[in-house]
Structure formats: C-alpha cells, structure tokens
Design an enzyme around this catalytic site. Sequence first.
Site, PDB file in Angstrom:
ATOM      1  N   PRO A 149      -6.808   4.748   3.137  1.00 44.32           N
ATOM      2  CG  PRO A 149      -9.193   4.582   2.116  1.00 44.32           C
ATOM      3  CD  PRO A 149      -8.354   5.358   3.107  1.00 44.32           C
ATOM      4  CG  HIS A 150      -2.184   4.931   0.308  1.00 38.80           C
ATOM      5  ND1 HIS A 150      -2.578   4.838   1.939  1.00 38.80           N
ATOM      6  CD2 HIS A 150      -0.832   4.181   0.084  1.00 38.80           C
ATOM      7  CE1 HIS A 150      -1.436   4.427   2.463  1.00 38.80           C
ATOM      8  NE2 HIS A 150      -0.390   3.803   0.892  1.00 38.80           N
ATOM      9  CB  ALA A 151      -4.034   2.974  -4.762  1.00 34.98           C
TER      10      ALA A 151
END
Length: 89
Positions: free
Chosen positions: A6-8
């Site tokens: 997950p990345h943001a």
Amino acid sequence: NGVAIPHAKIAGLQRTVTYFARLDEPVDYDSLDDPPVDLIFLILAPESANGDHLKLLARVSRACKEAAFRDRLRGAEDASALDVLLNAD
C-alpha cells in the site's frame, strides 16, 4: 505472492516513510492474484514528493517478485536479520 505494497501521498508529511510488517497469520487483501498477504510494505510520501517514492515502490515491487527474497523475509529469525535484508543495497 502474499505481498502487499500500500502507498499514498499524505498532506503535512515532511519526508517519505516506510514500514514493513511480517504477519504471523496471512490476511485477505482483496488483491488481483488472490492469495492472502503476510508481507506488507507501506510507503507514505509527502504530497509534494517528486518521483522518488515511485522509484522506491518499483524497487520494492521488483525485489518482492523474487521468490528467494520473499523466502528470506519469511525466514528471518529476528528484527536484525530483517533489517539487513531490507536495507541491503
């Protein structure tokens, strides 16, 4: 292959931060390839980040495609061994 990345981009974050977790029990992640996830790499970048966080995402993704790397992560006996694996150049 049991890996989630997950990345943001996050407002107010001053620098890119990463976290790694190896779960004792895999969890459903609703991924395209369907297996449960036991290795999680979280990448959070500032809103103003240039492409460096994408390079990091690509690097992690490439490494995790290698079964031997995943096996070493899963077999590491302690945090020190994981640190060596994750911070090797």
